[in-house]
Design a protein around this motif. Structure first.
Motif, mmCIF file in Angstrom:
data_model
loop_
_atom_site.group_PDB
_atom_site.id
_atom_site.type_symbol
_atom_site.label_atom_id
_atom_site.label_comp_id
_atom_site.label_asym_id
_atom_site.label_seq_id
_atom_site.Cartn_x
_atom_site.Cartn_y
_atom_site.Cartn_z
ATOM 1 N N VAL A 1 0.858 -1.183 0.000
ATOM 2 C CA VAL A 1 0.000 0.000 0.000
ATOM 3 C C VAL A 1 0.898 1.237 0.000
ATOM 4 O O VAL A 1 1.721 1.403 0.910
ATOM 5 N N ALA A 2 0.750 2.065 -1.027
ATOM 6 C CA ALA A 2 1.549 3.291 -1.142
ATOM 7 C C ALA A 2 0.770 4.429 -0.504
ATOM 8 O O ALA A 2 -0.327 4.766 -0.954
ATOM 9 N N VAL A 3 1.336 4.995 0.542
ATOM 10 C CA VAL A 3 0.661 6.052 1.296
ATOM 11 C C VAL A 3 1.392 7.374 1.060
ATOM 12 O O VAL A 3 2.604 7.466 1.296
ATOM 13 N N ARG A 4 0.635 8.357 0.574
ATOM 14 C CA ARG A 4 1.192 9.702 0.384
ATOM 15 C C ARG A 4 0.396 10.737 1.185
ATOM 16 O O ARG A 4 0.884 11.815 1.464
ATOM 17 N N ASP A 5 -0.832 10.417 1.528
ATOM 18 C CA ASP A 5 -1.711 11.356 2.237
ATOM 19 C C ASP A 5 -1.102 11.737 3.588
ATOM 20 O O ASP A 5 -0.845 10.853 4.425
ATOM 21 N N PRO A 6 -0.845 13.025 3.823
ATOM 22 C CA PRO A 6 -0.167 13.442 5.065
ATOM 23 C C PRO A 6 -0.912 13.004 6.322
ATOM 24 O O PRO A 6 -0.273 12.610 7.315
ATOM 25 N N GLU A 7 -2.224 13.029 6.307
ATOM 26 C CA GLU A 7 -2.950 12.661 7.527
ATOM 27 C C GLU A 7 -2.834 11.160 7.804
ATOM 28 O O GLU A 7 -2.702 10.734 8.946
ATOM 29 N N ARG A 8 -2.890 10.370 6.719
ATOM 30 C CA ARG A 8 -2.735 8.919 6.926
ATOM 31 C C ARG A 8 -1.310 8.606 7.395
ATOM 32 O O ARG A 8 -1.113 7.775 8.281
ATOM 33 N N LYS A 9 -0.322 9.271 6.794
ATOM 34 C CA LYS A 9 1.053 9.065 7.262
ATOM 35 C C LYS A 9 1.182 9.423 8.742
ATOM 36 O O LYS A 9 1.845 8.712 9.503
ATOM 37 N N ALA A 10 0.526 10.498 9.166
ATOM 38 C CA ALA A 10 0.606 10.909 10.577
ATOM 39 C C ALA A 10 -0.033 9.849 11.474
ATOM 40 O O ALA A 10 0.506 9.510 12.533
ATOM 41 N N ARG A 11 -1.166 9.306 11.026
ATOM 42 C CA ARG A 11 -1.804 8.271 11.857
ATOM 43 C C ARG A 11 -0.950 7.003 11.905
ATOM 44 O O ARG A 11 -0.828 6.358 12.946
ATOM 45 N N LEU A 12 -0.346 6.644 10.775
ATOM 46 C CA LEU A 12 0.525 5.464 10.766
ATOM 47 C C LEU A 12 1.762 5.704 11.632
ATOM 48 O O LEU A 12 2.216 4.804 12.349
ATOM 49 N N PRO B 1 -0.689 -4.210 14.779
ATOM 50 C CA PRO B 1 -1.072 -4.660 13.429
ATOM 51 C C PRO B 1 -2.568 -4.541 13.139
ATOM 52 O O PRO B 1 -2.947 -4.302 11.991
ATOM 53 N N GLU B 2 -3.413 -4.710 14.156
ATOM 54 C CA GLU B 2 -4.845 -4.629 13.870
ATOM 55 C C GLU B 2 -5.267 -3.200 13.536
ATOM 56 O O GLU B 2 -6.062 -2.974 12.621
ATOM 57 N N GLN B 3 -4.715 -2.234 14.262
ATOM 58 C CA GLN B 3 -5.035 -0.837 13.958
ATOM 59 C C GLN B 3 -4.492 -0.440 12.588
ATOM 60 O O GLN B 3 -5.139 0.312 11.851
ATOM 61 N N VAL B 4 -3.309 -0.949 12.248
ATOM 62 C CA VAL B 4 -2.747 -0.653 10.917
ATOM 63 C C VAL B 4 -3.629 -1.274 9.835
ATOM 64 O O VAL B 4 -3.922 -0.642 8.811
ATOM 65 N N ALA B 5 -4.090 -2.501 10.067
ATOM 66 C CA ALA B 5 -4.970 -3.157 9.089
ATOM 67 C C ALA B 5 -6.250 -2.348 8.889
ATOM 68 O O ALA B 5 -6.724 -2.174 7.751
ATOM 69 N N ALA B 6 -6.799 -1.818 9.978
ATOM 70 C CA ALA B 6 -8.016 -1.007 9.865
ATOM 71 C C ALA B 6 -7.738 0.277 9.083
ATOM 72 O O ALA B 6 -8.498 0.678 8.195
ATOM 73 N N GLU B 7 -6.626 0.930 9.383
ATOM 74 C CA GLU B 7 -6.264 2.181 8.712
ATOM 75 C C GLU B 7 -6.108 1.986 7.207
ATOM 76 O O GLU B 7 -6.471 2.841 6.403
ATOM 77 N N ALA C 1 -4.335 -10.869 5.759
ATOM 78 C CA ALA C 1 -3.278 -9.954 5.304
ATOM 79 C C ALA C 1 -2.772 -9.182 6.515
ATOM 80 O O ALA C 1 -3.562 -8.773 7.367
ATOM 81 N N VAL C 2 -1.440 -8.983 6.583
ATOM 82 C CA VAL C 2 -0.873 -8.251 7.715
ATOM 83 C C VAL C 2 0.274 -7.361 7.233
ATOM 84 O O VAL C 2 1.043 -7.756 6.348
ATOM 85 N N ALA C 3 0.350 -6.178 7.796
ATOM 86 C CA ALA C 3 1.473 -5.280 7.490
ATOM 87 C C ALA C 3 2.746 -5.882 8.080
ATOM 88 O O ALA C 3 2.841 -6.098 9.282
ATOM 89 N N THR C 4 3.694 -6.164 7.215
ATOM 90 C CA THR C 4 4.940 -6.831 7.603
ATOM 91 C C THR C 4 5.953 -5.808 8.119
ATOM 92 O O THR C 4 6.568 -5.986 9.155
ATOM 93 N N PHE C 5 6.142 -4.762 7.323
ATOM 94 C CA PHE C 5 7.002 -3.643 7.725
ATOM 95 C C PHE C 5 6.663 -2.478 6.813
ATOM 96 O O PHE C 5 6.104 -2.653 5.735
ATOM 97 N N ARG D 1 2.991 -10.068 21.214
ATOM 98 C CA ARG D 1 1.662 -10.634 20.971
ATOM 99 C C ARG D 1 1.458 -11.043 19.502
ATOM 100 O O ARG D 1 0.346 -11.350 19.097
ATOM 101 N N LEU D 2 2.510 -11.015 18.695
ATOM 102 C CA LEU D 2 2.333 -11.192 17.248
ATOM 103 C C LEU D 2 1.595 -12.476 16.889
ATOM 104 O O LEU D 2 0.731 -12.478 16.010
ATOM 105 N N ARG D 3 1.927 -13.563 17.582
ATOM 106 C CA ARG D 3 1.281 -14.822 17.198
ATOM 107 C C ARG D 3 -0.234 -14.766 17.358
ATOM 108 O O ARG D 3 -0.962 -15.145 16.439
ATOM 109 N N GLU D 4 -0.703 -14.269 18.482
ATOM 110 C CA GLU D 4 -2.163 -14.163 18.666
ATOM 111 C C GLU D 4 -2.766 -13.167 17.675
ATOM 112 O O GLU D 4 -3.854 -13.388 17.152
ATOM 113 N N THR D 5 -2.071 -12.085 17.434
ATOM 114 C CA THR D 5 -2.597 -11.085 16.502
ATOM 115 C C THR D 5 -2.714 -11.670 15.095
ATOM 116 O O THR D 5 -3.724 -11.459 14.411
#
Lengths: 265, 265
Positions: free
Chosen positions: B65-76, B157-163, B170-174, B252-256
């Protein structure tokens, strides 16, 4: 031109290009090797490139075993799905996710490293090993060499560990057969999914991404008619992920890692 | 010369060298970016390079996912340890280990993909994502851009997935912050372990490898006096792996992963 081959789409082009991008886009797996050796200077360069890759918190949680001995290569080939190219390659690199170095440090210092008990840390081991190994793949290609990864080294990780004398807390992640490509090999650049299937902007859009799969199935079916066992991408993926019986023993990886000292708490 | 910086050892040299190796050896993390944008053509080239990396059985189990939006970058940035450079980078790529594509294929075909329930398959997802992302790192550097990986995207990871609107499985790896390096950044090429500490021949030799650590501790202490929080490599590693409290939630990665639909059976 190289983008066209990469995507199996004559219309695909890149708006920027340079020698490094062209080298990367021309990547293919090499499974038939010429007779020339990989020199020690080349090996040193591959490993220096690998060590130059990023690593989480500078942990450097990997090692690599360079295997040239024909008998050891033959034994490793037998452990990794009897793939003949492992024996044929002049150099077989076994990339090791290695928490052993840190565990030994801790033991000598009388310190606790309980974070190493968690899946997160094991995954850092695998990820950092992969980042390093991919740099070696590109470095090899820059030297006119070719390579292919061997995931089947995870079919029997305990036997591989014994063969390589790995200490506790270390596991062979994947092999990499390296050598000069034999120009008579019948192989091509395998087309990948259209970029729209994997690249999302701002948010993931599953419907838009998956809409590219039908075209790709046609592209890859055509490619597979020339170069591979036949079948569309979708069929090959479903076949590969069918169940534990399609995993050549690797469905036991979690228990095996536990026994090797890489728990996934 | 570049080997000397890479190993923090004026005597280190390579017997073979070319432009690609020099580029790889000169890698450093960039955390301060200039104002110029990363163009869409550059983004396309980075992703084409990433897609050119090897992938197990051509599964291609990743998305980005390519993020350029300043507000989304700030939340991430807020979700990933408040690292300001995430907001400052013109482009933030979130690399996603993605078994969702195959799971959706299976659902549409009414097929079973039980292999995706196993840790082995989750690890293939992480490894193949890493191989791809490292090609993007090198591609970026070939275009005069710099980057830094952000493992802290796994803190929540769950909050990142929601964002990012990630689908199940699917999970954000890095993350990877990308931009033009700001030449005023105070940073250097971080020396790595001597090659003898990571490269073994035929079999692993822990004593011979670990004998290099004392020298490296001195090299890195000297480097850290100039560029980093101070400390030797050994001390930093022990500190980082102390226990769950040093993992910023990632213990907590395994449970997540289980909850996100990437079980580790």
């Amino acid at each position: 031109m190289s983008a066209a081959a990469r995507y199996g789409d004559p219309a695909a082009t890149l708006g920027v290009v340079n020698d490094v991008l062209s080298l990367q886009l021309a990547h293919r797996s090499v499974r038939k090797f010429g007779s020339r050796e990989v020199t020690d200077d080349e090996l040193t360069a591959l490993i220096a490139a690998a060590q130059s890759a990023p690593t989480s918190s500078n942990l450097q949680p990997w090692s690599v075993v360079a295997v040239r001995d024909p008998e050891r290569k033959a034994r490793l080939a037998a452990l990794a799905g009897n793939q003949a190219f492992i024996e044929q390659a002049p150099l077989f690199l076994v990339w090791v996710a290695d928490l052993g170095r840190a565990r030994r440090l801790a033991e000598r210092a009388g310190a606790e490293v309980a974070a190493a008990d968690y899946l997160e840390t094991t995954i850092i081991g695998f990820v950092d090993t992969a980042l390093a190994a991919q740099n070696a793949v590109v470095a090899a290609e820059s030297l006119g060499l070719g390579s292919v990864f061997v995931g089947a080294i995870r079919n029997r990780p305990e036997q591989v560990a014994a063969e390589l004398g790995l200490p506790p807390h270390a596991v062979a992640t994947f092999g990499l057969a390296v050598g000069a490509p034999d120009p008579t090999e019948h192989a091509g650049i395998k087309p990948r999914l259209p970029q729209g299937a994997v690249l999302h902007r701002e948010q993931y859009d599953a419907a838009a991404a998956d809409a590219h799969i039908a075209t790709y199935d046609e592209t890859l079916s055509a490619y597979n008619t020339r170069f591979g066992p036949p079948g569309s991408w979708s069929n090959r993926v479903l076949d590969r992920l069918k169940g534990p019986e399609s995993m050549a023993g690797r469905h036991r990886l979690r228990e095996t890692l536990e026994r090797l000292g890489l728990p996934s708490r």
